[in-house]
Write a protein that holds these residues in place. Structure first.
Motif, PDB file in Angstrom:
ATOM      1  N   ASP A 115      44.832  26.795  47.396  1.00  0.00           N
ATOM      2  CA  ASP A 115      44.561  27.383  46.086  1.00  0.00           C
ATOM      3  C   ASP A 115      44.491  28.897  46.199  1.00  0.00           C
ATOM      4  O   ASP A 115      44.967  29.478  47.176  1.00  0.00           O
ATOM      5  CB  ASP A 115      43.285  26.807  45.479  1.00  0.00           C
ATOM      6  CG  ASP A 115      42.133  26.762  46.476  1.00  0.00           C
ATOM      7  OD1 ASP A 115      42.179  27.528  47.461  1.00  0.00           O
ATOM      8  OD2 ASP A 115      41.191  25.982  46.271  1.00  0.00           O
ATOM      9  N   LEU A 116      43.917  29.537  45.177  1.00  0.00           N
ATOM     10  CA  LEU A 116      43.753  30.986  45.166  1.00  0.00           C
ATOM     11  C   LEU A 116      42.278  31.323  45.225  1.00  0.00           C
ATOM     12  O   LEU A 116      41.433  30.606  44.686  1.00  0.00           O
ATOM     13  CB  LEU A 116      44.353  31.591  43.902  1.00  0.00           C
ATOM     14  CG  LEU A 116      45.828  31.322  43.614  1.00  0.00           C
ATOM     15  CD1 LEU A 116      46.227  31.966  42.289  1.00  0.00           C
ATOM     16  CD2 LEU A 116      46.708  31.838  44.741  1.00  0.00           C
ATOM     17  N   ILE A 117      41.961  32.427  45.890  1.00  0.00           N
ATOM     18  CA  ILE A 117      40.598  32.937  45.937  1.00  0.00           C
ATOM     19  C   ILE A 117      40.549  34.233  45.137  1.00  0.00           C
ATOM     20  O   ILE A 117      41.303  35.168  45.410  1.00  0.00           O
ATOM     21  CB  ILE A 117      40.142  33.210  47.378  1.00  0.00           C
ATOM     22  CG1 ILE A 117      40.174  31.935  48.215  1.00  0.00           C
ATOM     23  CG2 ILE A 117      38.732  33.815  47.391  1.00  0.00           C
ATOM     24  CD1 ILE A 117      39.924  32.187  49.698  1.00  0.00           C
ATOM     25  N   LEU A 118      39.680  34.264  44.139  1.00  0.00           N
ATOM     26  CA  LEU A 118      39.441  35.487  43.374  1.00  0.00           C
ATOM     27  C   LEU A 118      38.135  36.096  43.849  1.00  0.00           C
ATOM     28  O   LEU A 118      37.085  35.436  43.832  1.00  0.00           O
ATOM     29  CB  LEU A 118      39.353  35.180  41.880  1.00  0.00           C
ATOM     30  CG  LEU A 118      39.033  36.371  40.963  1.00  0.00           C
ATOM     31  CD1 LEU A 118      40.148  37.411  40.999  1.00  0.00           C
ATOM     32  CD2 LEU A 118      38.787  35.900  39.529  1.00  0.00           C
ATOM     33  N   ALA A 119      38.189  37.335  44.302  1.00  0.00           N
ATOM     34  CA  ALA A 119      37.000  38.080  44.722  1.00  0.00           C
ATOM     35  C   ALA A 119      36.762  39.181  43.704  1.00  0.00           C
ATOM     36  O   ALA A 119      37.682  39.934  43.361  1.00  0.00           O
ATOM     37  CB  ALA A 119      37.205  38.676  46.113  1.00  0.00           C
ATOM     38  N   HIS A 120      35.516  39.282  43.237  1.00  0.00           N
ATOM     39  CA  HIS A 120      35.269  40.202  42.125  1.00  0.00           C
ATOM     40  C   HIS A 120      33.891  40.840  42.227  1.00  0.00           C
ATOM     41  O   HIS A 120      32.895  40.172  42.519  1.00  0.00           O
ATOM     42  CB  HIS A 120      35.375  39.457  40.790  1.00  0.00           C
ATOM     43  CG  HIS A 120      34.986  40.286  39.612  1.00  0.00           C
ATOM     44  ND1 HIS A 120      35.792  41.272  39.097  1.00  0.00           N
ATOM     45  CD2 HIS A 120      33.862  40.295  38.865  1.00  0.00           C
ATOM     46  CE1 HIS A 120      35.187  41.839  38.068  1.00  0.00           C
ATOM     47  NE2 HIS A 120      34.002  41.275  37.912  1.00  0.00           N
ATOM     48  N   ILE A 121      33.861  42.151  41.955  1.00  0.00           N
ATOM     49  CA  ILE A 121      32.609  42.880  41.773  1.00  0.00           C
ATOM     50  C   ILE A 121      32.901  44.095  40.896  1.00  0.00           C
ATOM     51  O   ILE A 121      33.900  44.806  41.093  1.00  0.00           O
ATOM     52  CB  ILE A 121      31.979  43.294  43.126  1.00  0.00           C
ATOM     53  CG1 ILE A 121      30.609  43.952  42.901  1.00  0.00           C
ATOM     54  CG2 ILE A 121      32.898  44.192  43.925  1.00  0.00           C
ATOM     55  CD1 ILE A 121      29.805  44.146  44.186  1.00  0.00           C
ATOM     56  N   GLY A 122      32.077  44.313  39.880  1.00  0.00           N
ATOM     57  CA  GLY A 122      32.272  45.457  38.989  1.00  0.00           C
ATOM     58  C   GLY A 122      32.887  45.055  37.666  1.00  0.00           C
ATOM     59  O   GLY A 122      32.769  43.915  37.222  1.00  0.00           O
ATOM     60  N   ASP A 123      33.597  45.990  37.039  1.00  0.00           N
ATOM     61  CA  ASP A 123      34.146  45.724  35.712  1.00  0.00           C
ATOM     62  C   ASP A 123      35.661  45.894  35.615  1.00  0.00           C
ATOM     63  O   ASP A 123      36.210  45.973  34.514  1.00  0.00           O
ATOM     64  CB  ASP A 123      33.453  46.586  34.653  1.00  0.00           C
ATOM     65  CG  ASP A 123      33.654  48.077  34.873  1.00  0.00           C
ATOM     66  OD1 ASP A 123      34.214  48.463  35.927  1.00  0.00           O
ATOM     67  OD2 ASP A 123      33.236  48.871  34.011  1.00  0.00           O
ATOM     68  N   SER A 124      36.348  45.959  36.768  1.00  0.00           N
ATOM     69  CA  SER A 124      37.782  45.724  36.705  1.00  0.00           C
ATOM     70  C   SER A 124      37.952  44.238  36.399  1.00  0.00           C
ATOM     71  O   SER A 124      37.011  43.463  36.542  1.00  0.00           O
ATOM     72  CB  SER A 124      38.452  46.108  38.024  1.00  0.00           C
ATOM     73  OG  SER A 124      38.296  47.493  38.273  1.00  0.00           O
ATOM     74  N   ARG A 125      39.134  43.819  35.999  1.00  0.00           N
ATOM     75  CA  ARG A 125      39.264  42.455  35.493  1.00  0.00           C
ATOM     76  C   ARG A 125      40.472  41.713  36.052  1.00  0.00           C
ATOM     77  O   ARG A 125      41.460  42.326  36.469  1.00  0.00           O
ATOM     78  CB  ARG A 125      39.361  42.464  33.965  1.00  0.00           C
ATOM     79  CG  ARG A 125      38.073  42.839  33.270  1.00  0.00           C
ATOM     80  CD  ARG A 125      38.225  42.786  31.762  1.00  0.00           C
ATOM     81  NE  ARG A 125      36.962  43.082  31.085  1.00  0.00           N
ATOM     82  CZ  ARG A 125      36.820  43.141  29.774  1.00  0.00           C
ATOM     83  NH1 ARG A 125      37.860  42.907  28.992  1.00  0.00           N
ATOM     84  NH2 ARG A 125      35.637  43.420  29.243  1.00  0.00           N
ATOM     85  N   ALA A 126      40.359  40.371  36.021  1.00  0.00           N
ATOM     86  CA  ALA A 126      41.466  39.469  36.332  1.00  0.00           C
ATOM     87  C   ALA A 126      41.716  38.575  35.127  1.00  0.00           C
ATOM     88  O   ALA A 126      40.770  37.992  34.571  1.00  0.00           O
ATOM     89  CB  ALA A 126      41.143  38.625  37.551  1.00  0.00           C
ATOM     90  N   TYR A 127      42.971  38.494  34.709  1.00  0.00           N
ATOM     91  CA  TYR A 127      43.390  37.631  33.608  1.00  0.00           C
ATOM     92  C   TYR A 127      44.468  36.674  34.112  1.00  0.00           C
ATOM     93  O   TYR A 127      45.242  37.013  35.026  1.00  0.00           O
ATOM     94  CB  TYR A 127      43.992  38.449  32.467  1.00  0.00           C
ATOM     95  CG  TYR A 127      43.046  39.369  31.744  1.00  0.00           C
ATOM     96  CD1 TYR A 127      42.452  38.980  30.543  1.00  0.00           C
ATOM     97  CD2 TYR A 127      42.777  40.649  32.229  1.00  0.00           C
ATOM     98  CE1 TYR A 127      41.606  39.837  29.854  1.00  0.00           C
ATOM     99  CE2 TYR A 127      41.918  41.507  31.557  1.00  0.00           C
ATOM    100  CZ  TYR A 127      41.338  41.093  30.372  1.00  0.00           C
ATOM    101  OH  TYR A 127      40.489  41.944  29.696  1.00  0.00           O
ATOM    102  N   LEU A 128      44.529  35.503  33.484  1.00  0.00           N
ATOM    103  CA  LEU A 128      45.546  34.503  33.821  1.00  0.00           C
ATOM    104  C   LEU A 128      46.335  34.126  32.573  1.00  0.00           C
ATOM    105  O   LEU A 128      45.749  33.798  31.535  1.00  0.00           O
ATOM    106  CB  LEU A 128      44.884  33.252  34.407  1.00  0.00           C
ATOM    107  CG  LEU A 128      45.796  32.030  34.618  1.00  0.00           C
ATOM    108  CD1 LEU A 128      46.916  32.344  35.603  1.00  0.00           C
ATOM    109  CD2 LEU A 128      44.972  30.831  35.085  1.00  0.00           C
TER     110      LEU A 128
END
Length: 277
Positions: A115-128
């Motif tokens: 699968d995919l791993i999304l790593a996130h911290i802060g207020d940049s964003r990921a959309y699908l």
């Protein structure tokens, strides 16, 4: 850079672009992309060396990705790679106290085994974007998001809030701080999926519907990021703007990693594997 390949599987066909913007004297955003990873980092404004923080994290993370030579990452290795990149910020501050307080957001997407791993911290964003449905996958680590979650503010009113730029969690170089804790989540990949990673210079100024229309317009990744940057200019974004588009396609993975924004402006192209800043 090495050109090692692995058997065909779902990989990223990606492109990225970063623009200083019409109202900023420097660019504090950085990004990377490869066949197996992508990331956007936004140096936090108002702190010393925001561009240095984002550039260091992206360059160090890119070096790790390149050393994997297209192999998939595990959760543990993804977390360890980010911690290593974050620690580089701490070491830099030790050698240059004028950079004390520098920090950066990070939103990164990695190909794992299944699968995919999304790593996130802060207020940049990921959309699908999947089958015409466009949704935000990441959650902002921001004061505004806390107010929205508590139903004290509506998303429509958040754009005008005077504290909309207050970020609660960022990479500061201190891996032992809860405010530098990165959230990891797993996501099922589907061929034809399109991911957008973006700094808030895009998402704070360009209406969601325009972002969706552009991402879903059927343009290739490079033309799409170019169109998103153009939209940011038309909407008079007051910040740096960075976007990375990743299409999930069948193909052989490659070792090469591209970097851009402050990471390219400060350090240049990615050096030999093993180099750390």
């Amino acid at each position: 850079m090495g050109g090692g390949r692995h058997p065909a599987r779902l990989i990223f066909s990606a492109a990225g672009r970063s623009w200083r913007g019409a109202h900023r004297g420097n660019n504090e955003d950085s990004y990377l992309f490869s066949s197996s990873a992508a990331a956007v980092a936004d140096g936090v404004g108002g702190h010393a060396g925001g561009e240095v923080a984002s550039a260091m994290v992206i360059q160090n993370l890119a070096a790790v990705i390149q050393s994997m030579r297209g192999r998939a990452l595990s959760d543990d290795y993804a977390r360890e790679s980010i911690a290593t990149a974050n620690y580089g910020v701490f070491r830099r501050v030790q050698h240059d106290e004028s950079l004390s307080g520098m920090s950066t957001t990070l939103t990164a997407l990695f190909c794992a085994e299944e699968d995919l791993i999304l790593a996130h911290i802060g207020d940049s964003r990921a959309y699908l974007l999947r089958d015409g449905d466009f949704s935000q996958v990441s959650r902002d680590d921001s004061f505004i998001q806390e107010l929205i979650d508590a139903q004290k503010l509506t998303p429509a009113d958040s754009a005008r809030h005077p504290m909309r730029s207050v970020v609660l969690k960022v990479l500061t170089g201190r891996n032992d701080s809860p405010n530098s804790s990165v959230t990891l989540s797993r996501h099922q990949p589907c061929e034809g999926d399109r991911w957008l990673l973006a700094s808030d210079g895009l998402t704070d100024y360009v209406p969601d519907e325009l972002v969706k229309e552009t991402v879903a317009a059927g343009l290739d990744p490079q033309a799409t990021v170019d169109a998103l940057i153009a939209l940011s200019e038309q909407c008079d974004s007051r910040d740096n703007i960075t976007a990375v588009i990743c299409d999930l396609v069948q193909g052989p993975s490659r070792a090469e990693v591209a970097v851009g924004g402050a990471a390219l402006e400060i350090y240049g192209q990615l050096p030999a594997p093993g180099t750390r800043y």
